[in-house]
Scaffold this active site. Sequence first.
Site, short mmCIF file in Angstrom:
data_model
loop_
_atom_site.label_atom_id
_atom_site.label_comp_id
_atom_site.label_asym_id
_atom_site.label_seq_id
_atom_site.Cartn_x
_atom_site.Cartn_y
_atom_site.Cartn_z
N LYS A 146 22.85 16.76 -7.17
CA LYS A 146 22.34 15.13 -6.84
C LYS A 146 22.47 14.32 -8.14
CE LYS A 146 20.52 15.57 -2.54
NZ LYS A 146 20.89 16.74 -2.35
N ARG A 173 2.53 -11.08 6.21
CA ARG A 173 3.65 -11.11 6.29
C ARG A 173 4.36 -10.44 7.54
NH1 ARG A 173 5.62 -9.27 0.62
NH2 ARG A 173 7.51 -9.94 1.10
N HIS A 228 -4.13 -14.72 10.26
CA HIS A 228 -3.22 -13.62 9.98
C HIS A 228 -4.05 -12.41 10.72
CE1 HIS A 228 -0.79 -15.82 7.66
NE2 HIS A 228 -1.59 -15.87 6.86
N PRO A 288 0.86 -1.26 -0.16
CA PRO A 288 -0.04 -0.14 -0.05
C PRO A 288 0.88 1.34 0.07
CG PRO A 288 -0.71 -1.69 1.55
CD PRO A 288 0.41 -2.03 1.24
N GLU A 289 0.62 2.15 -0.87
CA GLU A 289 1.24 3.51 -0.92
C GLU A 289 0.35 4.39 -0.37
OE1 GLU A 289 2.96 4.04 -4.66
OE2 GLU A 289 3.95 1.93 -4.96
#
Length: 271
Positions: free
Chosen positions: A151, A109, A90, A2-3
């Site tokens: 950079k 996980r 889970h 998930p972002e």
Amino acid sequence: MPELPEVEVCRQGIEPHVLNQNVADVIVRNKQMRWPVSEDIAEIRGLKILAVERRAKYLLLKTEKGTLLLHLGMSGTIRVIDANLAVKKHDHFDLLLASGKALRLNDPRRFGAILWLKDDVNAHPLFQSLGPEPLTDEFPTGYLYEKSRNKAVPIKTFIMNNQIVVGVGNIYANESLFQAGIRPTTPAGKVSRKRYDTLTQIIKTVLAKAITQGGTTLKDFTQSDGKPGYFAQELQVYGRGGQPCVSCKTTLKEIKQGGRATVYCPKCQAR
């Protein structure tokens, strides 16, 4: 994983169910998450949820005596359920509410996090080095250009750095760079102010649209009510390596950057 849009969709989904609700109990079925769940988590019992906020990919449920931090990790989901719903594999954590509902964290996980923070959240090590939120005025045009000077890192790596700006994960970095016409391998310091200003606006637009669409469901993410996000239907490059570009029909190229898949159009993103 998930972002930012997926976490924001989750925040919006759970907020109406938990805001101003008293916490009846907490159930921790597995303490071994990314960090061990502290016994202090029990201190939230009896407290009212005063705010439901997000910082980067962290969900923050604030009370008068502390903040419950939740992180979905790689594959976690949070759903609003009836408190007596049967437990599945889970299901590691329940926040039981006086309303009879519960927030349930499922994380196969166990890379997610459940932390009870009693001090100022912004003083916590997880937050001290975070960059600005991309959908706020703290991420204006000119910002990326100034931060990128000298950079040499690739621009995709640069905009995915949470110390530069939070929440521009792999999916949305691919999509934003494509729409801006910038090749992901271009050194960050070689991009002009004008192109950075365009990219800044595109990042905001892409993230905002993803939130409106309910996020991007690939393998693991679903909304708090179990419905999928639909932004995957809008993806123009991510996951489309070897397919024709939606703009020019050139075959999209897929490479690895920092262990993540990068897809771009050699023609539309020539530099």
